[in-house]
Design an enzyme around this catalytic site. Sequence first.
Site, short mmCIF file in Angstrom:
data_model
loop_
_atom_site.label_atom_id
_atom_site.label_comp_id
_atom_site.label_asym_id
_atom_site.label_seq_id
_atom_site.Cartn_x
_atom_site.Cartn_y
_atom_site.Cartn_z
N THR A 187 -1.60 10.27 76.24
CA THR A 187 -3.06 10.42 76.15
C THR A 187 -3.53 10.94 77.51
O THR A 187 -2.84 10.79 78.51
CB THR A 187 -3.75 9.08 75.87
OG1 THR A 187 -3.45 8.20 76.97
CG2 THR A 187 -3.24 8.46 74.59
N LYS A 438 -26.71 2.51 75.68
CA LYS A 438 -27.25 1.20 75.31
C LYS A 438 -28.59 1.01 76.00
O LYS A 438 -28.66 0.70 77.17
CB LYS A 438 -26.26 0.10 75.68
CG LYS A 438 -24.95 0.28 74.93
CD LYS A 438 -23.91 -0.75 75.28
CE LYS A 438 -22.62 -0.44 74.57
NZ LYS A 438 -21.72 0.47 75.28
P1 ADP Z 1 -8.47 12.01 74.85
O1 ADP Z 1 -9.82 12.66 74.56
O2 ADP Z 1 -8.57 10.70 75.59
O3 ADP Z 1 -7.44 12.94 75.29
P2 ADP Z 1 -7.66 12.36 72.20
O4 ADP Z 1 -7.38 13.77 72.50
O5 ADP Z 1 -6.69 11.58 71.44
O6 ADP Z 1 -7.92 11.53 73.46
O7 ADP Z 1 -9.08 12.31 71.56
C1 ADP Z 1 -9.44 11.41 70.57
C2 ADP Z 1 -10.92 11.22 70.53
O8 ADP Z 1 -11.61 12.47 70.43
C3 ADP Z 1 -11.38 10.45 69.33
O9 ADP Z 1 -11.20 9.06 69.50
C4 ADP Z 1 -12.83 10.85 69.24
O10 ADP Z 1 -13.63 10.12 70.14
C5 ADP Z 1 -12.81 12.29 69.70
N1 ADP Z 1 -12.82 13.17 68.54
C6 ADP Z 1 -11.80 13.82 67.96
N2 ADP Z 1 -12.21 14.57 66.94
C7 ADP Z 1 -13.55 14.38 66.83
C8 ADP Z 1 -14.57 14.86 65.94
N3 ADP Z 1 -14.32 15.72 64.98
N4 ADP Z 1 -15.82 14.41 66.14
C9 ADP Z 1 -16.12 13.54 67.13
N5 ADP Z 1 -15.21 13.07 67.99
C10 ADP Z 1 -13.94 13.47 67.85
#
Ligand code: ADP
Length: 544
Positions: A187, A438
């Site tokens: 991640t 918030k």
């Molecule tokens: P990081 O952003 O920490 O690298 P990831 O690439 O795994 O982690 O991203 C996952 C996060 O991205 C999700 O938990 C969500 O918050 C956001 N995300 C992914 N797709 C969408 C979407 N279509 N709409 C809104 N948020 C999204």
Amino acid sequence: MQLFGQMMYQPMLLSSLLERAARQYSGVEIVSRDAEGDIHRYTYRDCHTRSGQLAQALQAYGIKVGDRIGTLAWNGYRHMETYYGVSGIGGVCHTINPRLFPDQIAYIINHAQDRMVFFDASFAALVEQIAGQCPRVERWVMLCEKAPLPPSFSISVESYEDLIGGLDENFEWPHFDERLAAVLCYTSGTTGDPKGVLYSHRSLTLMAFSSALPDSLGLSAVETVAPVVPMFHVNAWGLPFSAPLVGAKLVFPGAKLDGESLHSLFEQEGVTLSAAVPTVWLGFVDYMRRSGKATQTFKRAIVGGAACPPQLAASMREVGVKAVHAWGMTEMSPLGTVCSRSHELAHAGEDEWARVSTKQGRALPGVELKIVGPDETELPWDGTSAGELMARGHWVADSYFGSDKSTLRDGWFPTGDIATIDPDGYMHITDRSKDVIKSGGEWISSIELENIALSHPDVESAACIGCAHPKWDERPLLVVVRREGSSLDAWQLLSFYSDKVAKWCIPDDVVFVPSLPLTATGKLQKVALRQKYGNHFVDSLGRT
Ligand code: ADP
């Protein structure tokens, strides 16, 4: 007495996807554009043969089941071969995001204990910089033609083509337990150190099957698929597995992801479907508008990784491309939902569908979702109750690499997203729990406020963050990039909100900036914005 079915047991292995593609779709092309813009073209048969040669080279060197091999590479055919060549012998292909800080990359390589690292020539300087910090890496292999390599290297580097050259073209893929690890991806570590998510052959194969379905990504042999999402982050949303599964032509765009470069590649190769984060599609639509160019074959764009603003979906419609909203995360391999029409909405008009398709969609077969309140009670699927989104399924992580501590709460993975789910199962992310604002005990969705700003014709990009406030705890602040030539001011933009949200949700102020910071995966970097503007209201109230 239990009565078992009398069916063959075949382990679900990634190698079988490519092996079948090589037989069944042998002449279907995989096209790659390299960093210089040159096109490389070969077929699934070639990809299979060369992946087998890589597998032999690795075995001959002593790579064993479970050994990790890192990659630092753009989307391209040699990267695809490492996906299959490494995992096909039970090794673990550890894809590394080259956009992270060098120290983070070294941390990840060491944490994964990569024995070898394969890298694109464009990351040669990065590799030289970090090699000294990664003493466990035994071999650095550049994804390039045969040696001689540039004599300027300060470390010992081999060429990929030397490594695989001359090996037997007929390799028999070994069979092993489908639950063994195949791919490792960290991640981005926006909070704390990056954590490794370890995908298995079984989990990736099942996701490939499910994601190819008509109501998922709708893949088939007649499609030409361009994964713009990087292969270095969450398996390019599984497309390197699902495209061979159905025999679709693959087009890898390499390093250039601006609107013009993508448009010309899509036109030249007849791309019908692609997948990327919203920022990429903003650039694409912007180029199409400025140039007045059309797309002949490109009709569907998967948008995920961050919320797809309704305005972006509308602009894409205007240029003839359908935006398909998808949601997922690294821990979900990554696909969790895709927004496609239900039976009831089969004939919904464009306006109604535009409204529904701002949602992230319905869970793929193989994934279950629920939303819970602060006391963990499950909330109703009424489209209005918002709670923490929990997931479980065949390709959802239950712990991180190197840790046996479960990440689950009562058997479910807490996603950290806040969402509603409507009675038809359409899930809508209202915010990430760490981004939600918030204010005076109420929650304000930063995504909703951003989407309104983005629907203003003078706004190019926008982020909304919660900033400390002496009276309300937090209040929303908009950080905005104006369109070129616009003189939009804060008052004009804030007045634009008056008929769109409740008064107390309207942001308190706007800061105009030349550009917004993006993360290594192309998403808004709200952490950096909060660091910079977190005290905006405290400071400004202090001054008055
Ligand atoms: P990081 O952003 O920490 O690298 P990831 O690439 O795994 O982690 O991203 C996952 C996060 O991205 C999700 O938990 C969500 O918050 C956001 N995300 C992914 N797709 C969408 C979407 N279509 N709409 C809104 N948020 C999204």
